[in-house]
Write a protein that holds these residues in place. Structure first.
Motif, PDB file in Angstrom:
ATOM      1  N   ARG A 281      -4.530  -2.074 -11.799  1.00 13.19           N
ATOM      2  CA  ARG A 281      -4.601  -2.335 -10.354  1.00 13.19           C
ATOM      3  C   ARG A 281      -6.020  -2.072  -9.841  1.00 13.19           C
ATOM      4  O   ARG A 281      -6.560  -2.849  -9.060  1.00 13.19           O
TER       5      ARG A 281
ATOM      6  N   LYS B  27      -8.423  -4.805 -10.970  1.00 14.48           N
ATOM      7  CA  LYS B  27      -8.246  -6.054 -10.212  1.00 14.48           C
ATOM      8  C   LYS B  27      -8.936  -5.949  -8.856  1.00 14.48           C
ATOM      9  O   LYS B  27      -9.505  -6.908  -8.351  1.00 14.48           O
ATOM     10  N   VAL B  28      -8.874  -4.755  -8.283  1.00 15.68           N
ATOM     11  CA  VAL B  28      -9.548  -4.547  -6.986  1.00 15.68           C
ATOM     12  C   VAL B  28     -11.069  -4.630  -7.181  1.00 15.68           C
ATOM     13  O   VAL B  28     -11.789  -5.180  -6.334  1.00 15.68           O
TER      14      VAL B  28
ATOM     15  N   VAL C 134     -12.731  -6.532  -9.211  1.00 20.70           N
ATOM     16  CA  VAL C 134     -13.104  -7.952  -9.235  1.00 20.70           C
ATOM     17  C   VAL C 134     -12.914  -8.583  -7.850  1.00 20.70           C
ATOM     18  O   VAL C 134     -13.731  -9.389  -7.409  1.00 20.70           O
ATOM     19  N   ALA C 135     -11.845  -8.179  -7.175  1.00 15.26           N
ATOM     20  CA  ALA C 135     -11.583  -8.719  -5.838  1.00 15.26           C
ATOM     21  C   ALA C 135     -12.739  -8.391  -4.888  1.00 15.26           C
ATOM     22  O   ALA C 135     -13.158  -9.236  -4.095  1.00 15.26           O
TER      23      ALA C 135
ATOM     24  N   ARG D  65     -15.829  -7.946  -5.694  1.00 16.82           N
ATOM     25  CA  ARG D  65     -16.945  -8.841  -6.046  1.00 16.82           C
ATOM     26  C   ARG D  65     -16.763 -10.186  -5.338  1.00 16.82           C
ATOM     27  O   ARG D  65     -17.712 -10.768  -4.822  1.00 16.82           O
TER      28      ARG D  65
ATOM     29  N   ALA E  51     -11.016  -7.756   0.876  1.00 15.51           N
ATOM     30  CA  ALA E  51     -10.437  -6.596   0.196  1.00 15.51           C
ATOM     31  C   ALA E  51     -10.192  -5.473   1.196  1.00 15.51           C
ATOM     32  O   ALA E  51      -9.139  -4.820   1.189  1.00 15.51           O
TER      33      ALA E  51
ATOM     34  N   TYR F  52      -7.907  -2.096   0.995  1.00 12.52           N
ATOM     35  CA  TYR F  52      -8.557  -1.444  -0.147  1.00 12.52           C
ATOM     36  C   TYR F  52      -9.823  -0.712   0.295  1.00 12.52           C
ATOM     37  O   TYR F  52     -10.626  -1.271   1.059  1.00 12.52           O
ATOM     38  N   ASN F  53      -9.986   0.490  -0.231  1.00  7.07           N
ATOM     39  CA  ASN F  53     -11.158   1.303   0.104  1.00  7.07           C
ATOM     40  C   ASN F  53     -12.333   0.828  -0.756  1.00  7.07           C
ATOM     41  O   ASN F  53     -12.481   1.232  -1.916  1.00  7.07           O
TER      42      ASN F  53
ATOM     43  N   TYR G 296      -9.992  -0.712   6.398  1.00  7.01           N
ATOM     44  CA  TYR G 296      -9.001  -0.552   5.327  1.00  7.01           C
ATOM     45  C   TYR G 296      -7.924   0.461   5.724  1.00  7.01           C
ATOM     46  O   TYR G 296      -6.755   0.343   5.343  1.00  7.01           O
TER      47      TYR G 296
ATOM     48  N   ARG H  38      -3.971  -0.301   6.093  1.00  4.17           N
ATOM     49  CA  ARG H  38      -2.942   0.519   5.430  1.00  4.17           C
ATOM     50  C   ARG H  38      -1.869   0.994   6.403  1.00  4.17           C
ATOM     51  O   ARG H  38      -0.747   1.276   6.012  1.00  4.17           O
TER      52      ARG H  38
ATOM     53  N   PHE I 180     -10.339 -14.530  -1.948  1.00 10.08           N
ATOM     54  CA  PHE I 180     -11.063 -14.177  -3.171  1.00 10.08           C
ATOM     55  C   PHE I 180     -11.291 -15.500  -3.902  1.00 10.08           C
ATOM     56  O   PHE I 180     -10.451 -15.937  -4.696  1.00 10.08           O
TER      57      PHE I 180
ATOM     58  N   LEU J 158     -10.778 -16.285  -7.643  1.00 14.47           N
ATOM     59  CA  LEU J 158      -9.502 -15.873  -8.241  1.00 14.47           C
ATOM     60  C   LEU J 158      -8.424 -16.914  -7.945  1.00 14.47           C
ATOM     61  O   LEU J 158      -8.558 -17.716  -7.025  1.00 14.47           O
TER      62      LEU J 158
ATOM     63  N   LEU K  25      -2.926  -9.362  -5.040  1.00 13.91           N
ATOM     64  CA  LEU K  25      -3.755  -8.299  -4.455  1.00 13.91           C
ATOM     65  C   LEU K  25      -3.212  -7.866  -3.099  1.00 13.91           C
ATOM     66  O   LEU K  25      -3.291  -6.693  -2.732  1.00 13.91           O
TER      67      LEU K  25
ATOM     68  N   ASN L 176       0.204  -5.989  -3.850  1.00 12.80           N
ATOM     69  CA  ASN L 176      -0.014  -4.700  -4.518  1.00 12.80           C
ATOM     70  C   ASN L 176      -0.325  -3.577  -3.545  1.00 12.80           C
ATOM     71  O   ASN L 176      -0.163  -2.410  -3.877  1.00 12.80           O
ATOM     72  N   GLN L 177      -0.803  -3.929  -2.378  1.00  9.26           N
ATOM     73  CA  GLN L 177      -1.160  -2.890  -1.412  1.00  9.26           C
ATOM     74  C   GLN L 177       0.093  -2.196  -0.881  1.00  9.26           C
ATOM     75  O   GLN L 177       0.049  -1.039  -0.517  1.00  9.26           O
TER      76      GLN L 177
END
Lengths: 344, 243
Positions: free
Chosen positions: A190, A193-194, A196-197, A199, A205, A210-211, B76, B80, B93, B96, B104, B107-108
């Motif tokens: 996980r 994957k984050v 790469v995300a 990037r 993200a 995501y932090n 972020y 959340r 993305f 991807l 993605l 998954n959060q």
């Protein structure tokens, strides 16, 4: 490279080939190939940080140098054991974490991150250079200034036997494969994957929760640790470390390996590193053309004509051949998606 | 949380130099509500969204989410807490695949097989099952918009902020987009910013009108369509289209 059978057979093929090499070439060539493999670990670490994580590091040699010096100083003080190897990874990883904390949590833009890392490695170069004299020592290890640390104690096998030229080659290949498999595993998690995300799109993200700063910090530190491992092996290879490993030339070379091999791939920077170093050695044996000049041309060609790099180009070949054999028009050929390339 | 209010702003504002992009906005969104925001270009709608999602820090006022002030949380952290955003220009993305983009997002909130099952379900809802392995940069514009809406569906936020979800779409694509928005509304409170008055009319929900950073009207589509202030600020230029 999503076919697991193909992946495993490729890996087995590489291992067999690598372990056969010392039986077919001279000791001098094995020695040369060992340093190519060590540098490939370094190239792999930048491929991870920059190619996968999108963190532009212009001074990646800082972590390589810190790893080499940490190993050398620890080996002189405590002996060449697991403590020295651990420190060679821990010191650059901690340094990367501290530097990264200020850069990523301070929301410094990508270009400045690159410039800061470059400045840091040049500072380390000058710092180490200015440590000549017996007063500059850590424990019983003299830092040695421009002369570096000589006669660095080298690693032995767990049974206490000395690691000979072939052994050092096998150890380097083993560590390269382990580093590659570790990064592949990490990228499948996980967190990977984050990485790469981020990037691909940092803002998206963040908007998904995501932090970004934390993820970049982890990526940067892991890359620092792997570069440190390469530094440790380099110190073992030559039984010597000097400040030039922090230099601009070293940093530039790593960037060239990754660009030529293909950003967003892991295999590409490994192959290009080995190929470019081999080419550099061959060119160094003649007096006709300057090595730096040829390297510059190679880089320019790749940036202008093959911007995606060597690995994506090679990945296209089977598809192109298949399409030619099947008589399909070029447009129908799936030439290897970026996502697939990213997994390579 | 009085009156089922999930998101509220009180005197919210932001200035860039001398420009008041958003000023003194009092806004209330209730649980399960679908609200449309309209206004001419430069009215402050997108800036308002950026304030709600933490991309801008307010210079005045406060944002209250589920009864608590958001303060100066990072984007972020706000995400959340359950606020999802679809940006004005599709923000994906790009390198991807569609599946990875949705994974993605899922998954959060979810993990393992549950996340995969939600992604599969979402692919069906946005009608991109056949493009699951397609790289997003290879998709058509409308499909890219749906992937971003799919990210909202997959992450199941409590509040979804959708900035121009139908921009650049054909009529049929817009109708499909309304379906997706209705699906999002089944699980989340939704705010939609849109320029297309036909689209707003088709959604058929309560509308808030922005002009020069302020809320100038609020009501049903009929009410705002007949509001002279709104007609002057926005509908005046679109009257023919609305009629």
């Amino acid at each position: 490279m999503k076919n697991p059978v193909l992946n495993i057979s490729s890996l087995v093929g590489v291992i067999v080939l690598a372990f056969a090499i010392p039986y077919f070439v001279e000791a001098f060539t094995v020695l040369n190939f060992t340093v190519y493999i060590i540098m490939a670990i370094l190239s792999l670490s930048l491929a991870f940080v920059w190619g996968m994580g999108g963190i532009m590091v212009l001074g990646h040699s800082a972590f390589f140098g810190l790893g080499a010096y940490a190993y050398a100083i620890a080996a002189v003080n405590f002996g060449p054991g697991w403590e020295a190897v651990t420190l060679s990874m821990l010191v650059p990883a901690t340094f990367a974490a501290l530097l990264g904390y200020f850069m990523f949590y301070g929301r410094i833009s990508d270009i400045y991150v690159g410039v800061i890392t470059l400045a840091v490695t040049l500072i380390l170069f000058n710092l180490i250079n200015s440590t000549s004299g017996p007063q500059y020592k850590i424990g019983s290890a003299p830092i040695g200034g421009y002369n570096g640390i000589t006669a660095v104690p080298t690693l032995s096998w767990p049974n206490g036997n000395f690691i000979d030229i072939n052994g050092m080659f096998y150890l380097s290949v083993g560590l390269l494969i382990l580093s590659y498999l570790f990064i592949r595993y990490y990228l499948s998690t996980r967190y990977g994957k984050v990485t790469v995300a981020i990037r691909e799109n940092e803002r998206r993200a963040e908007l998904l929760g995501y932090n970004v700063a934390q993820s970049k910090l982890i990526t940067f530190s892991i890359g620092g640790a792997i570069a440190g491992l390469a530094g440790c092996m380099f110190a073992n290879w030559g039984s010597f470390v000097g400040p030039t490993i922090f230099g601009l030339v070293q940093s530039a070379q790593i960037i060239i390996w990754v660009i030529v091999g293909g950003r967003g791939t892991l295999i590409g920077p490994i192959l290009s590193c080995i190929a470019i170093q081999w080419m550099t050695t061959q060119l160094g044996m003649q007096q006709v053309v300057n090595v730096g000049f040829v390297l510059g041309i190679v880089l320019t060609i790749f940036v202008l004509l093959v911007p995606s790099g060597l690995a994506p180009l090679l990945a296209k070949i089977p598809n192109v051949v298949r399409s030619r054999l099947n008589g399909k028009p070029k447009e129908d050929v799936a030439l290897g998606s970026p996502a697939e390339e990213g997994q390579t | 949380m009085s009156d089922n209010i999930i998101l509220q702003t009180k005197g919210l504002g932001i200035s860039f130099g001398g420009l008041h992009a958003v000023r003194d906005v009092d806004f209330v969104l209730r649980g399960g509500e679908l609200r449309c925001l309209i206004g001419p270009n430069g009215a402050g709608k997108t800036t308002f969204f950026r304030l709600l999602s933490g991309q801008h820090t307010p210079t005045r006022g406060e944002i209250i989410y589920k009864g608590k002030p958001l303060g100066n949380l990072q984007p972020y952290q706000i995400a959340r807490l359950g606020i999802g955003v679809k940006t004005q220009v599709p923000s994906l993305f790009e390198g991807l695949s569609v599946f990875e983009n949705l994974e993605l997002a899922a998954n959060q909130t979810f993990s393992g097989l549950e996340a995969v099952s939600i992604v599969d379900e979402t692919l069906e809802r946005i009608s991109l099952q056949d493009q699951r392995h397609t790289i997003c940069q290879e998709l058509a514009h409308g499909q890219r918009q749906w992937v971003e809406l799919g990210q909202i569906l997959a992450s199941k936020p409590d509040v979804a902020l959708l900035d121009e979800p139908a921009a650049g779409m054909t009529h049929d694509e817009s109708l499909k987009t309304i379906e997706i928005i209705k699906e999002i509304t089944a699980k989340s409170s939704v705010v939609v910013v849109e320029h297309d008055m036909d689209f707003i009319k088709l959604i058929g929900e309560r509308v808030t009108v922005f002009d020069r950073g302020e809320v100038i009207a609020d009501g049903t589509f009929k009410e705002i369509a007949s509001n002279p202030q709104v007609r002057e600020a926005y509908l005046g230029r679109k009257e023919a289209a609305v009629a």
